[in-house]
Design a protein around this motif. Sequence first.
Motif, mmCIF file in Angstrom:
data_model
loop_
_atom_site.group_PDB
_atom_site.id
_atom_site.type_symbol
_atom_site.label_atom_id
_atom_site.label_comp_id
_atom_site.label_asym_id
_atom_site.label_seq_id
_atom_site.Cartn_x
_atom_site.Cartn_y
_atom_site.Cartn_z
ATOM 1 N N LEU A 186 -44.395 -6.367 -18.212
ATOM 2 C CA LEU A 186 -43.296 -6.976 -17.469
ATOM 3 C C LEU A 186 -42.458 -5.876 -16.820
ATOM 4 C CD1 LEU A 186 -42.163 -9.626 -20.123
ATOM 5 C CD2 LEU A 186 -43.729 -9.939 -18.188
ATOM 6 N N MET A 187 -42.356 -5.913 -15.497
ATOM 7 C CA MET A 187 -41.593 -4.914 -14.763
ATOM 8 C C MET A 187 -40.307 -5.549 -14.221
ATOM 9 S SD MET A 187 -42.620 -2.685 -11.420
ATOM 10 C CE MET A 187 -42.550 -4.122 -10.359
ATOM 11 N N PHE A 188 -39.187 -5.005 -14.648
ATOM 12 C CA PHE A 188 -37.881 -5.488 -14.225
ATOM 13 C C PHE A 188 -37.235 -4.465 -13.302
ATOM 14 C CE2 PHE A 188 -38.904 -7.308 -18.309
ATOM 15 C CZ PHE A 188 -38.531 -8.629 -18.191
ATOM 16 N N GLU A 189 -36.126 -4.837 -12.723
ATOM 17 C CA GLU A 189 -35.361 -3.919 -11.875
ATOM 18 C C GLU A 189 -33.975 -3.698 -12.477
ATOM 19 O OE1 GLU A 189 -35.492 -5.623 -7.936
ATOM 20 O OE2 GLU A 189 -37.415 -4.648 -7.524
ATOM 21 N N GLY A 190 -33.951 -3.189 -13.714
ATOM 22 C CA GLY A 190 -32.687 -2.866 -14.360
ATOM 23 C C GLY A 190 -32.311 -3.758 -15.519
ATOM 24 N N ALA A 191 -33.056 -4.834 -15.789
ATOM 25 C CA ALA A 191 -32.700 -5.761 -16.864
ATOM 26 C C ALA A 191 -33.745 -5.810 -17.978
ATOM 27 C CB ALA A 191 -32.502 -7.165 -16.290
ATOM 28 N N LYS A 207 -37.977 -0.013 -5.514
ATOM 29 C CA LYS A 207 -37.784 -1.394 -5.075
ATOM 30 C C LYS A 207 -39.090 -1.914 -4.485
ATOM 31 C CE LYS A 207 -33.477 -1.935 -6.098
ATOM 32 N NZ LYS A 207 -33.162 -2.721 -7.272
ATOM 33 N N HIS A 208 -39.474 -3.104 -4.916
ATOM 34 C CA HIS A 208 -40.705 -3.730 -4.448
ATOM 35 C C HIS A 208 -40.375 -5.006 -3.689
ATOM 36 C CE1 HIS A 208 -43.181 -1.058 -6.896
ATOM 37 N NE2 HIS A 208 -42.301 -1.236 -7.855
ATOM 38 N N ALA A 209 -41.301 -5.478 -2.887
ATOM 39 C CA ALA A 209 -41.122 -6.714 -2.129
ATOM 40 C C ALA A 209 -41.605 -7.914 -2.931
ATOM 41 C CB ALA A 209 -41.880 -6.624 -0.804
ATOM 42 N N PHE A 210 -41.706 -7.768 -4.250
ATOM 43 C CA PHE A 210 -42.174 -8.858 -5.101
ATOM 44 C C PHE A 210 -41.418 -8.839 -6.419
ATOM 45 C CE2 PHE A 210 -44.897 -5.148 -5.695
ATOM 46 C CZ PHE A 210 -44.801 -4.939 -7.059
ATOM 47 N N GLY A 214 -36.719 -14.430 -14.232
ATOM 48 C CA GLY A 214 -37.837 -14.724 -13.344
ATOM 49 C C GLY A 214 -39.187 -14.797 -14.025
ATOM 50 N N VAL A 215 -39.232 -14.593 -15.359
ATOM 51 C CA VAL A 215 -40.502 -14.651 -16.092
ATOM 52 C C VAL A 215 -40.838 -16.110 -16.379
ATOM 53 C CG1 VAL A 215 -41.697 -13.985 -18.222
ATOM 54 C CG2 VAL A 215 -40.163 -12.359 -17.079
ATOM 55 N N SER A 216 -42.092 -16.471 -16.201
ATOM 56 C CA SER A 216 -42.575 -17.844 -16.375
ATOM 57 C C SER A 216 -43.106 -18.037 -17.800
ATOM 58 C CB SER A 216 -43.685 -18.099 -15.355
ATOM 59 O OG SER A 216 -44.212 -19.391 -15.517
ATOM 60 N N TRP A 217 -42.709 -19.158 -18.430
ATOM 61 C CA TRP A 217 -43.097 -19.483 -19.808
ATOM 62 C C TRP A 217 -43.633 -20.910 -19.869
ATOM 63 C CZ3 TRP A 217 -42.225 -15.906 -23.741
ATOM 64 C CH2 TRP A 217 -41.410 -14.814 -23.403
ATOM 65 N N GLN A 218 -44.785 -21.084 -20.500
ATOM 66 C CA GLN A 218 -45.293 -22.410 -20.862
ATOM 67 C C GLN A 218 -45.056 -22.556 -22.364
ATOM 68 O OE1 GLN A 218 -49.040 -23.831 -19.120
ATOM 69 N NE2 GLN A 218 -49.220 -21.791 -18.201
ATOM 70 N N ILE A 219 -44.400 -23.641 -22.747
ATOM 71 C CA ILE A 219 -43.975 -23.832 -24.143
ATOM 72 C C ILE A 219 -44.624 -25.109 -24.640
ATOM 73 C CG2 ILE A 219 -41.978 -23.943 -25.673
ATOM 74 C CD1 ILE A 219 -40.472 -22.935 -22.917
ATOM 75 N N ASN A 220 -45.371 -25.007 -25.731
ATOM 76 C CA ASN A 220 -46.230 -26.105 -26.166
ATOM 77 C C ASN A 220 -46.022 -26.438 -27.641
ATOM 78 O OD1 ASN A 220 -48.459 -27.923 -25.607
ATOM 79 N ND2 ASN A 220 -49.647 -26.622 -26.980
#
Length: 131
Positions: A9-14, A68-71, A123-129
């Motif tokens: 997981l790549m963040f921009e400061g968090a 800084k990335h465009a994604f 912004g991280v996506s989680w599927q919770i089951n």
Amino acid sequence: MDQTVAPFLMFEGAAEEAVAFYVSVIPGSRIVELRRHGPEGPGPNGTVMLGRALLGGMEVLFSDSYVKHAFTFTPSLSLFVTCRSEAEIERVAASLGDAGKVLMPLGEYGFSRKFAWVSDRFGVSWQINLP
């Protein structure tokens, strides 16, 4: 030589804030290693150069990118959490969805007792089951 595969997981400061949050929400989790950039760089002093965490027993690597990335994160790649009880899935789904975006609200969809899909405030996506 042992080879392993782990999500990164790549963040921009968090990064540290996000992973500390995940550790507090997902049972059986802890930060294993946290290396920071120093005053010599290359990233801003104190930001995460590389970290390792166990999230529910799965190793996850993380860092703060100083480039800084465009994604950013996309929901098409998600972390899948299997819960053990109604109370646990309700708590995990509510916590991860708080200040984020609900992609599929907690409910019964026919393939499990309860399921939710959220994109958290980082912004991280989680599927919770709940099987």
